[in-house]
Motif scaffolding. Structure first.
Motif, short mmCIF file in Angstrom:
data_model
loop_
_atom_site.label_atom_id
_atom_site.label_comp_id
_atom_site.label_asym_id
_atom_site.label_seq_id
_atom_site.Cartn_x
_atom_site.Cartn_y
_atom_site.Cartn_z
N MET A 1 0.83 -1.21 0.00
CA MET A 1 0.00 0.00 0.00
C MET A 1 0.86 1.26 0.00
N LEU A 2 1.93 1.23 0.82
CA LEU A 2 2.82 2.39 0.91
C LEU A 2 4.27 1.93 0.96
N GLU A 3 5.10 2.55 0.14
CA GLU A 3 6.53 2.25 0.12
C GLU A 3 7.30 3.57 0.12
N VAL A 4 8.10 3.77 1.15
CA VAL A 4 8.90 4.98 1.30
C VAL A 4 10.37 4.58 1.24
N LYS A 5 11.12 5.21 0.34
CA LYS A 5 12.53 4.86 0.18
C LYS A 5 13.39 6.12 0.22
N ALA A 6 14.40 6.09 1.10
CA ALA A 6 15.42 7.14 1.19
C ALA A 6 14.80 8.54 1.27
N LEU A 7 13.72 8.69 2.04
CA LEU A 7 13.01 9.97 2.13
C LEU A 7 13.84 11.00 2.89
N ASP A 8 14.02 12.15 2.27
CA ASP A 8 14.69 13.29 2.89
C ASP A 8 13.72 14.44 2.98
N VAL A 9 13.69 15.10 4.13
CA VAL A 9 12.87 16.31 4.32
C VAL A 9 13.75 17.37 4.96
N ARG A 10 13.74 18.56 4.38
CA ARG A 10 14.53 19.67 4.90
C ARG A 10 13.65 20.91 5.07
N TYR A 11 13.94 21.66 6.13
CA TYR A 11 13.36 22.98 6.33
C TYR A 11 14.53 23.96 6.41
N GLY A 12 14.93 24.49 5.26
CA GLY A 12 16.12 25.33 5.25
C GLY A 12 17.33 24.52 5.69
N ALA A 16 15.27 17.28 8.65
CA ALA A 16 14.31 16.63 9.54
C ALA A 16 14.24 15.12 9.35
N ALA A 17 14.28 14.67 8.10
CA ALA A 17 14.25 13.23 7.81
C ALA A 17 15.42 12.92 6.89
N LYS A 18 16.17 11.87 7.24
CA LYS A 18 17.43 11.58 6.57
C LYS A 18 17.42 10.14 6.03
N GLY A 19 16.93 9.98 4.83
CA GLY A 19 16.96 8.68 4.20
C GLY A 19 16.06 7.64 4.84
N VAL A 20 14.84 8.05 5.18
CA VAL A 20 13.90 7.16 5.86
C VAL A 20 13.33 6.12 4.90
N ASP A 21 13.40 4.86 5.30
CA ASP A 21 12.77 3.75 4.57
C ASP A 21 11.69 3.14 5.44
N LEU A 22 10.50 2.92 4.88
CA LEU A 22 9.46 2.17 5.58
C LEU A 22 8.44 1.70 4.57
N SER A 23 7.70 0.66 4.94
CA SER A 23 6.64 0.16 4.06
C SER A 23 5.46 -0.28 4.92
N VAL A 24 4.28 -0.19 4.33
CA VAL A 24 3.04 -0.58 5.00
C VAL A 24 2.23 -1.43 4.03
N LYS A 25 1.93 -2.65 4.41
CA LYS A 25 1.14 -3.55 3.57
C LYS A 25 -0.35 -3.24 3.71
N PRO A 26 -1.16 -3.63 2.73
CA PRO A 26 -2.61 -3.42 2.84
C PRO A 26 -3.18 -4.06 4.11
N GLY A 49 2.15 14.67 1.15
CA GLY A 49 2.32 15.72 0.16
C GLY A 49 2.17 17.12 0.71
N VAL A 50 2.08 17.24 2.04
CA VAL A 50 1.88 18.56 2.65
C VAL A 50 3.18 19.35 2.67
N VAL A 51 4.31 18.67 2.91
CA VAL A 51 5.62 19.33 2.83
C VAL A 51 6.41 18.67 1.71
N PRO A 52 7.22 19.43 0.99
CA PRO A 52 7.99 18.84 -0.11
C PRO A 52 9.10 17.94 0.40
N ARG A 53 9.42 16.94 -0.37
CA ARG A 53 10.54 16.09 -0.01
C ARG A 53 11.79 16.53 -0.77
N ALA A 54 12.93 16.51 -0.07
CA ALA A 54 14.19 16.93 -0.67
C ALA A 54 14.85 15.79 -1.44
N GLY A 55 14.39 14.58 -1.21
CA GLY A 55 14.94 13.42 -1.89
C GLY A 55 14.16 12.17 -1.55
#
Length: 238
Positions: A1-12, A16-26, A49-55
């Protein structure tokens, strides 16, 4: 259902998030845990999708979400119960629900009417206070309204951010009982929550963030044993 790979989030300058990996099955409930400032809410809001991802990448229901607005993701079945409820306090309970329906193009057919009737049956306090200003509800009742608002759209997955925050112990138990009901109904859930013991009780899997990175992940039943989570929290505070 959800697959997150190497998620980066920055505020200037803040990473805030540094290469986060996680998955959620149905149908699964995954708890996203961590100390304050670990990057949990940033991860959740980037998924929505509320805040942009840097990577990195986010795939929902088999499709990459790059370029999709929160509204588009919501119409695809991804609902959010944000931290702090964020209901419209000056509107009535009924108006809050109707606004959610209108935003998703729902409320004009028999299926939508049946869903709303079922929800009001599940939340009798909301049915009783349908014409009352939402700001006059207790904290727990406002949280129920936030959950009902999300469920009214018939989501396939719900992102829940700190649903028990600031609630009395009895109301916390009610909210977690509601989360278990949602899971039993087949709704996929990603839960950000500070109450670690209760989260691990209801979750299938858990991911622990420390300083924006995944410090620990695995079946909730295993992580509830021993002190691995405590060490991860200490790492976040060090």
């Amino acid at each position: 259902m959800l697959e997150v790979k190497a998620l980066d989030v920055r505020y200037g300058p803040v990473h805030a998030a540094k290469g986060v990996d996680l998955s959620v099955k149905p149908g699964e409930l995954v708890a996203l845990l961590g100390a304050n400032g670990a990057g949990k809410s940033s991860t959740l809001m980037a998924i929505a999708g509320v805040v942009p991802r840097a990577g990195g990448s986010v795939t929902f229901d088999g499709r990459d979400t790059a370029g999709e607005t929160p509204e588009a993701l919501s119409r695809r079945g991804l609902a959010v119960c944000p931290e702090g409820r964020r209901i419209f306090t000056a509107l009535t309970v009924g108006e809050n629900l109707s606004l959610a329906e209108a935003a998703h193009g729902k409320g004009q057919d028999a299926a939508s009417a049946a869903r709303k009737d079922a929800l009001l049956g599940r939340f009798p306090v909301l049915a009783e206070r349908l014409h009352q200003k939402a700001g006059l509800l207790s904290g727990g009742e406002q949280q129920m309204l936030a959950v009902a608002r999300a469920l009214l759209t018939g989501p396939r997955m719900v992102l829940m951010d700190e649903p028990s925050l600031g609630l009395a112990p009895q109301m916390v138990d009610e909210i977690f009982a509601l989360i278990e009901e949602m899971k039993a109904d087949g709704i996929t859930i990603l839960l950000v929550e500070q109450n670690v013991p209760l989260s691990l009780e209801v979750a299938d899997h858990a991911v622990v963030l420390a300083n924006g990175r995944v410090a620990l992940a695995g079946p909730a039943s295993e992580l509830s044993q021993g002190d691995a989570i405590r060490r991860a929290y200490l790492a976040a505070e060090g």
